[in-house]
Design a protein around this motif. Sequence first.
Motif, PDB file in Angstrom:
ATOM      1  N   ALA A 179       0.899  -1.322   0.114  1.00  0.00           N
ATOM      2  CA  ALA A 179      -0.055  -0.105  -0.127  1.00  0.00           C
ATOM      3  C   ALA A 179       0.868   1.262   0.001  1.00  0.00           C
ATOM      4  O   ALA A 179       0.629   2.159  -0.849  1.00  0.00           O
ATOM      5  N   ILE A 180       1.988   1.137   0.597  1.00  0.00           N
ATOM      6  CA  ILE A 180       2.793   2.377   0.820  1.00  0.00           C
ATOM      7  C   ILE A 180       3.408   2.343  -0.560  1.00  0.00           C
ATOM      8  O   ILE A 180       3.667   3.762  -1.235  1.00  0.00           O
ATOM      9  N   GLU A 181       3.910   1.505  -1.095  1.00  0.00           N
ATOM     10  CA  GLU A 181       4.579   1.608  -2.723  1.00  0.00           C
ATOM     11  C   GLU A 181       3.460   2.082  -3.602  1.00  0.00           C
ATOM     12  O   GLU A 181       3.872   2.993  -4.525  1.00  0.00           O
ATOM     13  N   ASP A 182       2.246   1.610  -3.431  1.00  0.00           N
ATOM     14  CA  ASP A 182       1.319   2.239  -4.329  1.00  0.00           C
ATOM     15  C   ASP A 182       0.984   3.640  -4.046  1.00  0.00           C
ATOM     16  O   ASP A 182       0.797   4.529  -5.119  1.00  0.00           O
ATOM     17  N   ALA A 183       0.946   4.118  -2.846  1.00  0.00           N
ATOM     18  CA  ALA A 183       0.883   5.700  -2.650  1.00  0.00           C
ATOM     19  C   ALA A 183       2.087   6.527  -3.210  1.00  0.00           C
ATOM     20  O   ALA A 183       1.923   7.384  -3.701  1.00  0.00           O
ATOM     21  N   ALA A 184       3.112   5.999  -3.086  1.00  0.00           N
ATOM     22  CA  ALA A 184       4.431   6.508  -3.411  1.00  0.00           C
ATOM     23  C   ALA A 184       4.100   6.496  -4.778  1.00  0.00           C
ATOM     24  O   ALA A 184       4.709   7.701  -5.511  1.00  0.00           O
ATOM     25  N   ASP A 185       3.822   5.689  -5.579  1.00  0.00           N
ATOM     26  CA  ASP A 185       3.715   5.621  -7.069  1.00  0.00           C
ATOM     27  C   ASP A 185       2.615   6.734  -7.490  1.00  0.00           C
ATOM     28  O   ASP A 185       3.058   7.449  -8.410  1.00  0.00           O
ATOM     29  N   ASP A 186       1.628   6.763  -6.881  1.00  0.00           N
ATOM     30  CA  ASP A 186       0.660   7.646  -7.146  1.00  0.00           C
ATOM     31  C   ASP A 186       1.148   9.050  -6.955  1.00  0.00           C
ATOM     32  O   ASP A 186       0.919  10.040  -7.753  1.00  0.00           O
ATOM     33  N   VAL A 187       2.013   9.309  -5.878  1.00  0.00           N
ATOM     34  CA  VAL A 187       2.480  10.670  -5.599  1.00  0.00           C
ATOM     35  C   VAL A 187       3.382  11.130  -6.677  1.00  0.00           C
ATOM     36  O   VAL A 187       3.509  12.208  -7.193  1.00  0.00           O
ATOM     37  N   GLU A 188       4.150  10.117  -6.964  1.00  0.00           N
ATOM     38  CA  GLU A 188       5.254  10.522  -8.081  1.00  0.00           C
ATOM     39  C   GLU A 188       4.439  10.825  -9.531  1.00  0.00           C
ATOM     40  O   GLU A 188       5.046  11.724 -10.151  1.00  0.00           O
ATOM     41  N   ASP A 189       3.391  10.004  -9.688  1.00  0.00           N
ATOM     42  CA  ASP A 189       2.646  10.483 -11.051  1.00  0.00           C
ATOM     43  C   ASP A 189       1.939  11.758 -10.942  1.00  0.00           C
ATOM     44  O   ASP A 189       2.254  12.362 -11.869  1.00  0.00           O
ATOM     45  N   GLU A 190       1.425  12.248  -9.591  1.00  0.00           N
ATOM     46  CA  GLU A 190       0.976  13.637  -9.767  1.00  0.00           C
ATOM     47  C   GLU A 190       2.166  14.564  -9.923  1.00  0.00           C
ATOM     48  O   GLU A 190       1.908  15.637 -10.426  1.00  0.00           O
ATOM     49  N   VAL A 191       3.146  14.402  -9.309  1.00  0.00           N
ATOM     50  CA  VAL A 191       4.336  15.353  -9.194  1.00  0.00           C
ATOM     51  C   VAL A 191       4.604  15.500 -10.677  1.00  0.00           C
ATOM     52  O   VAL A 191       4.975  16.634 -11.185  1.00  0.00           O
ATOM     53  N   GLU A 192       4.832  14.303 -11.279  1.00  0.00           N
ATOM     54  CA  GLU A 192       5.221  14.526 -12.700  1.00  0.00           C
ATOM     55  C   GLU A 192       4.165  15.231 -13.651  1.00  0.00           C
ATOM     56  O   GLU A 192       4.699  16.009 -14.525  1.00  0.00           O
ATOM     57  N   ASP A 193       3.038  14.885 -13.284  1.00  0.00           N
ATOM     58  CA  ASP A 193       1.702  15.756 -13.944  1.00  0.00           C
ATOM     59  C   ASP A 193       1.784  17.076 -13.695  1.00  0.00           C
ATOM     60  O   ASP A 193       1.617  18.043 -14.794  1.00  0.00           O
ATOM     61  N   ILE A 194       2.173  17.430 -12.606  1.00  0.00           N
ATOM     62  CA  ILE A 194       2.390  19.035 -12.016  1.00  0.00           C
ATOM     63  C   ILE A 194       3.424  19.606 -12.680  1.00  0.00           C
ATOM     64  O   ILE A 194       3.364  20.731 -13.501  1.00  0.00           O
TER      65      ILE A 194
END
Length: 61
Positions: A41-56
């Motif tokens: 779950a932590i890895e999934d959340a980290a991936d989601d944050v990374e994707d959002e940062v890339e999008d921004i």
Amino acid sequence: MKKLTYLFIALFSLSLLTTSCREEKTASEKVEEAIEDTGDAIEDAADDVEDEVEDITDDNK
């Protein structure tokens, strides 16, 4: 009386055949599984944050 006895034997046999025998997990196995699930779950959340940062950062270019 004999038919009734046979009926009970048949029902008892049927109940034994339809009852599944599951392996029960020990406490340490349950803890290990919970730790693995939390890590996933932590890895999934980290991936989601990374994707959002890339999008921004892509939107700001």
